[in-house]
Design a protein around this motif. Structure first.
Motif, PDB file in Angstrom:
ATOM      1  N   THR A 148       0.844  -1.194   0.000  1.00  0.00           N
ATOM      2  CA  THR A 148       0.000   0.000   0.000  1.00  0.00           C
ATOM      3  C   THR A 148       0.880   1.245   0.000  1.00  0.00           C
ATOM      4  O   THR A 148       1.902   1.289   0.693  1.00  0.00           O
ATOM      5  CB  THR A 148      -0.884   0.026   1.262  1.00  0.00           C
ATOM      6  OG1 THR A 148      -1.599  -1.211   1.355  1.00  0.00           O
ATOM      7  CG2 THR A 148      -1.873   1.191   1.232  1.00  0.00           C
ATOM      8  N   TYR A 149       0.468   2.262  -0.751  1.00  0.00           N
ATOM      9  CA  TYR A 149       1.219   3.526  -0.747  1.00  0.00           C
ATOM     10  C   TYR A 149       1.281   4.072   0.682  1.00  0.00           C
ATOM     11  O   TYR A 149       0.256   4.206   1.347  1.00  0.00           O
ATOM     12  CB  TYR A 149       0.537   4.547  -1.659  1.00  0.00           C
ATOM     13  CG  TYR A 149       1.284   5.855  -1.772  1.00  0.00           C
ATOM     14  CD1 TYR A 149       2.392   5.966  -2.596  1.00  0.00           C
ATOM     15  CD2 TYR A 149       0.895   6.966  -1.031  1.00  0.00           C
ATOM     16  CE1 TYR A 149       3.091   7.155  -2.702  1.00  0.00           C
ATOM     17  CE2 TYR A 149       1.585   8.162  -1.124  1.00  0.00           C
ATOM     18  CZ  TYR A 149       2.683   8.256  -1.956  1.00  0.00           C
ATOM     19  OH  TYR A 149       3.375   9.443  -2.046  1.00  0.00           O
ATOM     20  N   GLY A 150       2.482   4.334   1.155  1.00  0.00           N
ATOM     21  CA  GLY A 150       2.675   4.825   2.513  1.00  0.00           C
ATOM     22  C   GLY A 150       3.055   3.745   3.514  1.00  0.00           C
ATOM     23  O   GLY A 150       3.472   4.056   4.630  1.00  0.00           O
ATOM     24  N   ARG A 151       2.916   2.481   3.139  1.00  0.00           N
ATOM     25  CA  ARG A 151       3.252   1.378   4.050  1.00  0.00           C
ATOM     26  C   ARG A 151       4.765   1.310   4.287  1.00  0.00           C
ATOM     27  O   ARG A 151       5.232   0.952   5.380  1.00  0.00           O
ATOM     28  CB  ARG A 151       2.736   0.054   3.472  1.00  0.00           C
ATOM     29  CG  ARG A 151       3.104  -1.182   4.271  1.00  0.00           C
ATOM     30  CD  ARG A 151       2.462  -1.194   5.637  1.00  0.00           C
ATOM     31  NE  ARG A 151       1.183  -1.884   5.667  1.00  0.00           N
ATOM     32  CZ  ARG A 151       0.427  -1.976   6.751  1.00  0.00           C
ATOM     33  NH1 ARG A 151       0.841  -1.428   7.885  1.00  0.00           N
ATOM     34  NH2 ARG A 151      -0.735  -2.595   6.713  1.00  0.00           N
ATOM     35  N   SER A 201       8.571   3.359   3.753  1.00  0.00           N
ATOM     36  CA  SER A 201       9.164   4.684   3.541  1.00  0.00           C
ATOM     37  C   SER A 201       9.828   4.789   2.175  1.00  0.00           C
ATOM     38  O   SER A 201      10.498   3.860   1.714  1.00  0.00           O
ATOM     39  CB  SER A 201      10.213   4.970   4.623  1.00  0.00           C
ATOM     40  OG  SER A 201      10.924   6.163   4.326  1.00  0.00           O
ATOM     41  N   GLN A 238       6.612   3.078  -4.746  1.00  0.00           N
ATOM     42  CA  GLN A 238       6.586   2.324  -3.501  1.00  0.00           C
ATOM     43  C   GLN A 238       7.652   1.226  -3.553  1.00  0.00           C
ATOM     44  O   GLN A 238       7.831   0.565  -4.576  1.00  0.00           O
ATOM     45  CB  GLN A 238       5.215   1.703  -3.246  1.00  0.00           C
ATOM     46  CG  GLN A 238       5.014   1.129  -1.872  1.00  0.00           C
ATOM     47  CD  GLN A 238       5.068   2.150  -0.724  1.00  0.00           C
ATOM     48  OE1 GLN A 238       4.936   1.789   0.423  1.00  0.00           O
ATOM     49  NE2 GLN A 238       5.292   3.420  -0.990  1.00  0.00           N
ATOM     50  N   PHE A 246       6.258   3.453   9.861  1.00  0.00           N
ATOM     51  CA  PHE A 246       6.324   4.917   9.790  1.00  0.00           C
ATOM     52  C   PHE A 246       7.767   5.408   9.777  1.00  0.00           C
ATOM     53  O   PHE A 246       8.649   4.818  10.396  1.00  0.00           O
ATOM     54  CB  PHE A 246       5.595   5.525  10.990  1.00  0.00           C
ATOM     55  CG  PHE A 246       5.674   7.025  11.052  1.00  0.00           C
ATOM     56  CD1 PHE A 246       5.067   7.804  10.075  1.00  0.00           C
ATOM     57  CD2 PHE A 246       6.386   7.657  12.063  1.00  0.00           C
ATOM     58  CE1 PHE A 246       5.154   9.199  10.121  1.00  0.00           C
ATOM     59  CE2 PHE A 246       6.476   9.040  12.124  1.00  0.00           C
ATOM     60  CZ  PHE A 246       5.861   9.812  11.138  1.00  0.00           C
ATOM     61  N   THR A 248       4.868  11.127   3.498  1.00  0.00           N
ATOM     62  CA  THR A 248       3.764  10.299   2.992  1.00  0.00           C
ATOM     63  C   THR A 248       3.705   8.932   3.690  1.00  0.00           C
ATOM     64  O   THR A 248       2.843   8.118   3.359  1.00  0.00           O
ATOM     65  CB  THR A 248       3.891  10.079   1.473  1.00  0.00           C
ATOM     66  OG1 THR A 248       5.101   9.353   1.190  1.00  0.00           O
ATOM     67  CG2 THR A 248       3.913  11.398   0.727  1.00  0.00           C
ATOM     68  N   SER A 298       2.791   6.163   6.316  1.00  0.00           N
ATOM     69  CA  SER A 298       1.639   5.976   7.194  1.00  0.00           C
ATOM     70  C   SER A 298       2.067   5.653   8.622  1.00  0.00           C
ATOM     71  O   SER A 298       3.050   4.945   8.851  1.00  0.00           O
ATOM     72  CB  SER A 298       0.772   4.827   6.661  1.00  0.00           C
ATOM     73  OG  SER A 298      -0.237   4.492   7.584  1.00  0.00           O
ATOM     74  N   LYS A 299       1.295   6.166   9.571  1.00  0.00           N
ATOM     75  CA  LYS A 299       1.524   5.859  10.985  1.00  0.00           C
ATOM     76  C   LYS A 299       0.767   4.613  11.428  1.00  0.00           C
ATOM     77  O   LYS A 299       0.823   4.232  12.595  1.00  0.00           O
ATOM     78  CB  LYS A 299       1.102   7.052  11.850  1.00  0.00           C
ATOM     79  CG  LYS A 299       1.986   8.283  11.663  1.00  0.00           C
ATOM     80  CD  LYS A 299       1.581   9.406  12.606  1.00  0.00           C
ATOM     81  CE  LYS A 299       2.505  10.612  12.440  1.00  0.00           C
ATOM     82  NZ  LYS A 299       2.130  11.731  13.317  1.00  0.00           N
ATOM     83  N   ARG A 300       0.074   4.000  10.478  1.00  0.00           N
ATOM     84  CA  ARG A 300      -0.714   2.807  10.815  1.00  0.00           C
ATOM     85  C   ARG A 300       0.195   1.692  11.341  1.00  0.00           C
ATOM     86  O   ARG A 300       1.309   1.495  10.855  1.00  0.00           O
ATOM     87  CB  ARG A 300      -1.447   2.325   9.561  1.00  0.00           C
ATOM     88  CG  ARG A 300      -2.494   1.260   9.849  1.00  0.00           C
ATOM     89  CD  ARG A 300      -3.265   0.926   8.588  1.00  0.00           C
ATOM     90  NE  ARG A 300      -4.068   2.055   8.141  1.00  0.00           N
ATOM     91  CZ  ARG A 300      -5.352   1.950   7.802  1.00  0.00           C
ATOM     92  NH1 ARG A 300      -5.971   0.790   7.910  1.00  0.00           N
ATOM     93  NH2 ARG A 300      -6.003   2.994   7.363  1.00  0.00           N
ATOM     94  N   PHE A 340      -3.878  -1.203   2.943  1.00  0.00           N
ATOM     95  CA  PHE A 340      -3.257  -1.691   4.187  1.00  0.00           C
ATOM     96  C   PHE A 340      -3.739  -3.092   4.586  1.00  0.00           C
ATOM     97  O   PHE A 340      -3.622  -3.491   5.746  1.00  0.00           O
ATOM     98  CB  PHE A 340      -3.463  -0.698   5.339  1.00  0.00           C
ATOM     99  CG  PHE A 340      -2.818   0.628   5.077  1.00  0.00           C
ATOM    100  CD1 PHE A 340      -1.447   0.802   5.246  1.00  0.00           C
ATOM    101  CD2 PHE A 340      -3.568   1.704   4.626  1.00  0.00           C
ATOM    102  CE1 PHE A 340      -0.846   2.016   4.981  1.00  0.00           C
ATOM    103  CE2 PHE A 340      -2.975   2.934   4.353  1.00  0.00           C
ATOM    104  CZ  PHE A 340      -1.601   3.093   4.534  1.00  0.00           C
TER     105      PHE A 340
END
Length: 489
Positions: A194-197, A199, A212, A233, A239, A241-243, A460
């Protein structure tokens, strides 16, 4: 001399062998470098290796006996657009020949912290622009299964290195299919998270809203193990994600009973090789036989995906590549008269044809006269594609179809026909435009060449994507088939 077979050993068994002192990290690293030296003249999967640094890292791990992490002491290849401190990183471009970054990319930092050992930089299309690893300034990479065929691109070197058993895993980057398509062409596992998953700090930017980083491996479990390390993160990437990052191996049970699979009719339309379609449909039937429910759906805006992608990607690339100007680092033209002449000559001599083509396309798309007609419309199509996916994912767990419309084609066949090469991305670019996770696993073979099965998930939800791929992989055991190049003494 120690020999190691990465087809008989997955990451977990290699880890256990190091723990049980069957061999040392130094012996494993040396054997890997010897294997690359012996085989890579047929593949050209590597731009360079870094034996002194790799062996020094291995010796340090052996001294500390630090095998706490599953990747500790294990060798890998890095795509040459990932910054490595003090190690030449070129993006396979003349314009960065000799460039040595002063920092590591975040994913490289994470791998170093867990003890993984990079043995070299994998070949790629110049600045990741291409679908066949033929636009590299250094060499053309060959397919692991047939050295007269392309390995796919732009991460063709990483894919070929894993498929030929030169390294057990590698990292690539995926902007419009550049992990999944070479994974398909080489019959291995490739994940675009996923984009952001993951760095993007230290990844040479091509299209910042699409790029990505992701792993190549032989098996789905190995792929999930690598993603466990590189995901998360990063304060240096706005961009990211903090998930929370789950354990991506947790759902690898082989059980997909009740899984709801959507199959878009558009993924089997015009331009898809009938033999590829047949192979992928057989794979979908296999998933159904294992207890999944399968329905045909529609993603009606798929046909506009390639056009929208190439406008957005080229526009972002034209902006990102402005930094390569001959002033701060990299190649600098000689005999220049003034600053403007320096820019023009450096970029004209330093960039290859495909890079220049995309810079010009992007600059045009962002110009005052073309912005509304092209870039703005492409952005609207991107929104429509996202809405298509959202509607399907309201009722289904994963979307499944072919990764690429054909198997690997011949070296030199399409490199001079950019339109044909761009159209080959029709099945992969929508995933990047929507920022979704996508996995390619081997679905079988057509005329001796691998066919990719693409599994697309909700944002995600890499776990369900891996779960689906793992179940199929374990049922078919296609990963046990080995290319001839790996059998040579």
């Amino acid at each position: 001399m120690m020999t190691i077979d990465f087809f008989d050993n997955d990451l977990t068994s290699l880890h256990n062998a190091l723990l049980n002192k069957q061999f040392t990290a130094s012996e494993l690293t040396k054997a890997t470098l010897e294997k690359i030296e012996k085989t890579d003249d047929k593949l050209h999967a590597f731009i360079m290796t870094n034996p002194e640094i790799a062996l020094s890292q291995a010796e340090s791990i052996d001294e500390k006996q630090d095998f706490a992490h599953v990747l500790s002491g294990l060798p890998l290849a890095l795509k040459d657009n990932l910054a490595t401190k003090g190690i030449e990183t070129t993006g396979a471009s003349k314009i960065l020949e000799g460039f040595k970054p002063v920092y590591d990319a975040t994913v490289v930092e994470k791998l170093n912290q867990d003890g993984a050992i990079s043995v070299g930089k994998a070949n790629m299309d110049e600045f990741a622009m291409g679908g066949s690893t033929e636009t590299s300034y250094y060499s053309k990479t060959a397919n692991a299964w047939d050295q007269t065929k392309v390995p796919g691109g732009s991460s063709g070197g990483s894919a070929a290195a894993v498929a030929a058993g030169l390294v057990p895993f590698a990292l690539g980057s995926d902007t419009g299919g550049s992990i999944r398509q070479p994974a398909a062409f080489n019959g291995i596992v490739g994940m675009k998270p996923t984009y952001g998953r993951v760095s993007r700090w230290g990844l040479f930017a091509m299209a910042s809203s699409l790029d990505q980083v992701g792993p190549f491996t032989r098996t789905v479990k190995d792929n999930a193990l690598v993603l466990n390390t590189i995901a998360g993160f990063d304060i240096k990437d706005s961009t990211a994600s903090k998930r929370e990052v789950p354990d991506f191996t947790a759902q690898l049970t082989g059980n997909i009973k009740g899984l709801k699979i959507a199959v878009p009719k558009e993924y089997f339309g015009e331009g898809i090789d009938p033999k590829v379609a047949t192979t992928v449909k057989a794979a979908i039937t296999q998933l159904e036989a294992m207890g999944a429910t399968v329905d045909e759906v529609s993603l009606p805006h798929t046909k506009y995906g390639v056009a929208a992608y190439y406008i957005i990607m080229s526009s972002e690339a034209s902006s990102n590549l402005q930094r390569y100007d001959g002033v701060r680092y990299g190649y600098r033209a000689d005999d220049v008269k003034n600053l403007e002449d320096l820019y023009v000559k450096t970029r004209s001599e330093g960039f290859g044809d495909e890079v220049k083509r995309r810079i010009m396309l992007g600059t045009f798309s962002l110009s005052a006269g073309a912005y509304d007609a092209f870039f703005k419309k492409a952005a609207k199509i991107r929104t429509l594609l996202i809405e298509d996916f959202n509607k399907v994912f309201a009722n289904y767990d994963v979307i499944v179809g072919p990764t690429a419309p054909t198997v690997a084609y011949g070296l030199g066949e399409e490199v001079d026909d950019p339109t044909a090469m761009y159209l080959a991305d029709v099945l992969t670019v929508p995933v990047n435009l929507a920022g979704l996770p996508g996995l390619s696993v081997n679905a079988g073979f057509v005329d001796g060449l691998p066919v990719g099965l693409q599994i697309i998930g909700k944002p995600f939800d890499e776990q369900t994507v891996y779960q689906t791929g793992y179940a199929f992989e374990q049922a078919t055991r296609l990963f046990e088939q080995i290319p001839d190049i790996a059998k040579e003494d």
